[in-house]
Structures are given as C-alpha cells and as structure tokens.
Write a protein that holds these residues in place. Structure first.
Motif, PDB file in Angstrom:
ATOM      1  N   MET A   1       0.845  -1.197   0.000  1.00  0.00           N
ATOM      2  CA  MET A   1       0.000   0.000   0.000  1.00  0.00           C
ATOM      3  C   MET A   1       0.885   1.254   0.000  1.00  0.00           C
ATOM      4  SD  MET A   1      -2.668   1.355   2.928  1.00  0.00           S
ATOM      5  CE  MET A   1      -3.651  -0.139   2.917  1.00  0.00           C
ATOM      6  N   GLN A   2       0.518   2.219  -0.846  1.00  0.00           N
ATOM      7  CA  GLN A   2       1.210   3.502  -0.835  1.00  0.00           C
ATOM      8  C   GLN A   2       0.941   4.228   0.483  1.00  0.00           C
ATOM      9  OE1 GLN A   2       0.813   5.773  -4.646  1.00  0.00           O
ATOM     10  NE2 GLN A   2      -0.613   4.144  -5.174  1.00  0.00           N
ATOM     11  N   PRO A   4      -0.535   6.204   3.142  1.00  0.00           N
ATOM     12  CA  PRO A   4      -1.855   6.835   3.261  1.00  0.00           C
ATOM     13  C   PRO A   4      -1.779   8.323   3.599  1.00  0.00           C
ATOM     14  CG  PRO A   4      -1.786   4.761   4.468  1.00  0.00           C
ATOM     15  CD  PRO A   4      -0.377   5.090   4.087  1.00  0.00           C
ATOM     16  N   LEU A   7      -2.335  11.050   0.967  1.00  0.00           N
ATOM     17  CA  LEU A   7      -3.666  11.315   0.417  1.00  0.00           C
ATOM     18  C   LEU A   7      -4.258  12.623   0.932  1.00  0.00           C
ATOM     19  CD1 LEU A   7      -5.619   7.914   0.337  1.00  0.00           C
ATOM     20  CD2 LEU A   7      -4.945   9.343  -1.605  1.00  0.00           C
ATOM     21  N   GLN A  63      -6.556  11.275  -6.955  1.00  0.00           N
ATOM     22  CA  GLN A  63      -6.155   9.895  -6.737  1.00  0.00           C
ATOM     23  C   GLN A  63      -7.340   8.996  -6.383  1.00  0.00           C
ATOM     24  OE1 GLN A  63      -2.448   9.036  -4.629  1.00  0.00           O
ATOM     25  NE2 GLN A  63      -2.238  11.226  -4.182  1.00  0.00           N
ATOM     26  N   LEU A  64      -8.485   9.591  -6.093  1.00  0.00           N
ATOM     27  CA  LEU A  64      -9.594   8.824  -5.519  1.00  0.00           C
ATOM     28  C   LEU A  64     -10.829   8.727  -6.396  1.00  0.00           C
ATOM     29  CD1 LEU A  64      -9.408  10.340  -1.921  1.00  0.00           C
ATOM     30  CD2 LEU A  64      -8.578   8.087  -2.644  1.00  0.00           C
ATOM     31  N   TYR A 112     -11.665   4.850  -5.890  1.00  0.00           N
ATOM     32  CA  TYR A 112     -10.449   4.046  -5.881  1.00  0.00           C
ATOM     33  C   TYR A 112      -9.797   4.051  -4.497  1.00  0.00           C
ATOM     34  CZ  TYR A 112     -10.901   4.996 -10.912  1.00  0.00           C
ATOM     35  OH  TYR A 112     -11.374   5.130 -12.192  1.00  0.00           O
ATOM     36  N   GLN A 113      -8.907   3.083  -4.292  1.00  0.00           N
ATOM     37  CA  GLN A 113      -8.004   3.050  -3.137  1.00  0.00           C
ATOM     38  C   GLN A 113      -8.764   3.079  -1.804  1.00  0.00           C
ATOM     39  OE1 GLN A 113      -4.311   5.316  -3.459  1.00  0.00           O
ATOM     40  NE2 GLN A 113      -4.919   6.045  -5.508  1.00  0.00           N
ATOM     41  N   TRP A 114      -9.776   2.247  -1.674  1.00  0.00           N
ATOM     42  CA  TRP A 114     -10.553   2.233  -0.444  1.00  0.00           C
ATOM     43  C   TRP A 114      -9.699   1.845   0.765  1.00  0.00           C
ATOM     44  CZ3 TRP A 114     -16.230   0.073  -0.814  1.00  0.00           C
ATOM     45  CH2 TRP A 114     -16.987   0.947  -1.593  1.00  0.00           C
ATOM     46  N   ARG A 116      -6.480   2.180   1.250  1.00  0.00           N
ATOM     47  CA  ARG A 116      -5.564   3.271   1.587  1.00  0.00           C
ATOM     48  C   ARG A 116      -6.320   4.453   2.187  1.00  0.00           C
ATOM     49  NH1 ARG A 116      -2.300   6.990  -2.674  1.00  0.00           N
ATOM     50  NH2 ARG A 116      -0.728   7.883  -1.267  1.00  0.00           N
ATOM     51  N   MET A 117      -7.486   4.765   1.619  1.00  0.00           N
ATOM     52  CA  MET A 117      -8.294   5.862   2.134  1.00  0.00           C
ATOM     53  C   MET A 117      -8.772   5.552   3.556  1.00  0.00           C
ATOM     54  SD  MET A 117      -9.719   8.828   1.693  1.00  0.00           S
ATOM     55  CE  MET A 117     -11.107   9.788   2.328  1.00  0.00           C
TER      56      MET A 117
END
Length: 325
Positions: A1-2, A4, A7, A63-64, A112-114, A116-117
């Motif tokens: 994972m990038q 967080p 974000l 990003q999202l 996207y990226q749930w 990470r979010m």
C-alpha cells in the motif's frame, strides 16, 4: 500500500494548533451506494450553513475519483467555458451552539483506493483524538410518509446499540466506503455508529427534509452535540405541505398511501407480519406501481401548467439522485 498520509494535507494556517483541530466526534458524509431522500446531503448542507466551520484538511481527489464515471459539471457561456466544479473532499472543524467542536468529513465517496483511504481516515482519527465516528444515510422502505419515520442503527460496539430494533436479518448488500470504514474501525476496537433512515420509497428520488431532520436528531442523540435544527425542520414542514397538496389532487395516490399505512400499522401491531422486508404484498401495490402512479400524476400536473405548480417532484424541492454510505 502507498503511504496513506500522502492522500491528505492539513491547511497551512500557522495559527492552527492541536487544540484548534482535535475533537472527540467525527461525522462522515461521504456518500455511498444509496441515499434515499438525499438524507445525508440535506443534513450536511444544513450543518455547514447553520454553524461556524473551517476547513482544516483536504484530500487529493485526483487519486480517488473516477471523473468519467461521474463527470463534474461545467458551465458553457455562449462561446467559452465559464467554470468547472472542482470536486473536493474536505475535513471541516465545526462548532456547535455551545462552542463544542466536532469534525465533519464531507465530499464524494472514493472510487479508488478504499483500503488506503480507510487507513488515511484512521490515521486522522488517531491523530485528532476522535472517540466516536458517526454516519447517516437514507434507505428506501415500503413505509408511508404519514407515519413516523423509522431508522436502523448499526455500530461497532453493542453498548452503542441499546434499544435498537431492526426489521433486517442477515442480508448481503453492495458495499459503501463508509460501511467498510465502520467495519475497519470495529476491527481496530474503535467506536463507530451509523443510522439508516427509512425513507418512503416513492420519495426516494426527491429531497425529503424529514429524513435529513431525523438523521440530524440521531447525531445529536448519539453525540450530545447542540446542533441547530431550525431551518431543516422548516424545510420538512414545507415538504409535508407540498406532498399533502399533491395527494389531495389524486385519489389514486391517496389509495396507494392508505394501503401502505395499513401495511405499516399491521406490522407494528404484530398481527400478521414479522418484517417489512418479508411481508405478503399480494394485495398491495408494488414499488414500481407506486412509482409509476406518482410519475404519471406529476406528468399530468406539469402538462396542465396553469395551476401554479412549480413542477417539483413529490417530496418538495426535487434534486438529482446522489450516492450514500
């Protein structure tokens, strides 16, 4: 994972301190799969209009979000592009009427990226000392608007759910980000509670301020915040008057509502049915039939065009459909 933390970013106001941003309550308003009656949007707009607030952090929506999946509106003026509605996902610090701060995370649900979010939000929850996370949205139900609205409570800790009664058993539904985040908060041992307001399904596409008002009242009850309900209560009264006016003009619609009233009353009395979701509808109109009846009536009203009607949907001010969590 990038990472967080990449974000989001805090506002660069040098005057901000930990005391300026910390709060014990976080209210989520991130949309989701469904928000019948525009419940969440109405109460979110009301809270921001009725109380002092400031943005303390923002998320990188590039990003999202899937822009082509839900294209932001633009304004074209004769021969040029006038404006573009930039999507935003913002963390507000709001002050209630007693001077108590709370946080409100509002904006479109991430596409996207749930994972990470969710981790990013949990980092903020820990950093800002949030003790309780709260969410509200509306769900369509086979109930009449002439009876008190119900709601289903869900949460991460049984002590938050005392006295909760639900017409639901075990069901599988499409996920929303807010629901997934609540699950993750529970796994982390943190308190979170959500309220699904039961909106009459024939009003699900309209702005139904009664649902927003009930959602706001549930937030007040769960958190102890002193929030102003005046404008939202007034809007709910106008909605009820408009619905009543339109019902007076249609015997068919009145009959449909009476049938739902009978079903609702029978359910409450417990004489025939154990669940609104498992009831025998053989003698009652279906949701499609109710919706078709209302649509036909509204078309007739619009076609007449000479009785002062403003062409709004049943339920008051109308408005496009939107997602919820």
């Amino acid at each position: 994972m990038q990472d967080p933390t990449e974000l989001f970013q805090f506002e660069t106001d040098a005057s901000l301190s930990a005391e300026d941003v910390n709060a014990s309550v976080l209210v989520l308003a991130l949309g989701g799969f469904v928000d019948a009656g525009h419940t969440q949007r109405l109460l979110t707009e009301h809270v921001l209009e009725a109380h002092e607030s400031r943005v303390i952090a923002s998320f990188d929506v590039d990003q999202l979000l899937d822009y082509r999946g839900r294209r932001p509106p633009m304004v074209f003026d004769r021969d040029h592009w006038e404006s573009y509605a930039d999507p935003s996902l913002l963390l507000y610090r709001v002050i209630d009427r007693e001077g108590v701060p709370f946080l409100l995370l509002a904006g479109p649900e991430p596409d996207y990226q749930w994972a990470r979010m969710a981790e990013a939000v949990m980092i903020l929850i820990r950093a800002l000392e949030v003790e309780l996370t709260v969410s509200v949205h509306g769900i369509p139900m086979a109930v009449p608007h002439t009876r008190p609205l119900g709601f289903t409570t869900h949460g991460t800790n049984p002590r938050l759910l005392s006295g909760n009664e639900t017409p639901f058993g075990t069901v599988q539904v499409p996920a929303s980000f807010s629901a997934m985040l609540e699950l993750r908060l529970g796994e982390a041992g943190r308190d979170a509670i959500g309220f699904a307001v039961h909106v009459p399904h024939y009003l699900g596409q309209s702005e139904f301020a009664d649902a927003g008002l009930l959602g706001l009242q549930r937030i007040i009850a769960a958190t102890g915040l002193d929030l102003d309900t005046t404008a939202l209560a007034a809007a709910a009264g106008r909605d009820r008057a408009e619905i009543a006016r339109q019902m007076e003009q249609s015997d068919e619609i009145s009959a449909v509502v009476r049938a739902l009233e009978q079903q609702y009353d029978t359910f409450l009395e417990g004489r025939r049915h154990r669940s609104l979701l498992a009831t025998d509808l053989s003698d009652l109109p279906t949701a499609d039939e109710i919706g078709a009846e209302f649509e036909a009536f509204l078309k007739d009203v619009a076609d007449e065009g000479d009785d002062g009607d403003d062409g709004r949907e049943v339920g008051g001010r109308g408005g496009e459909d939107g997602p919820q969590g």
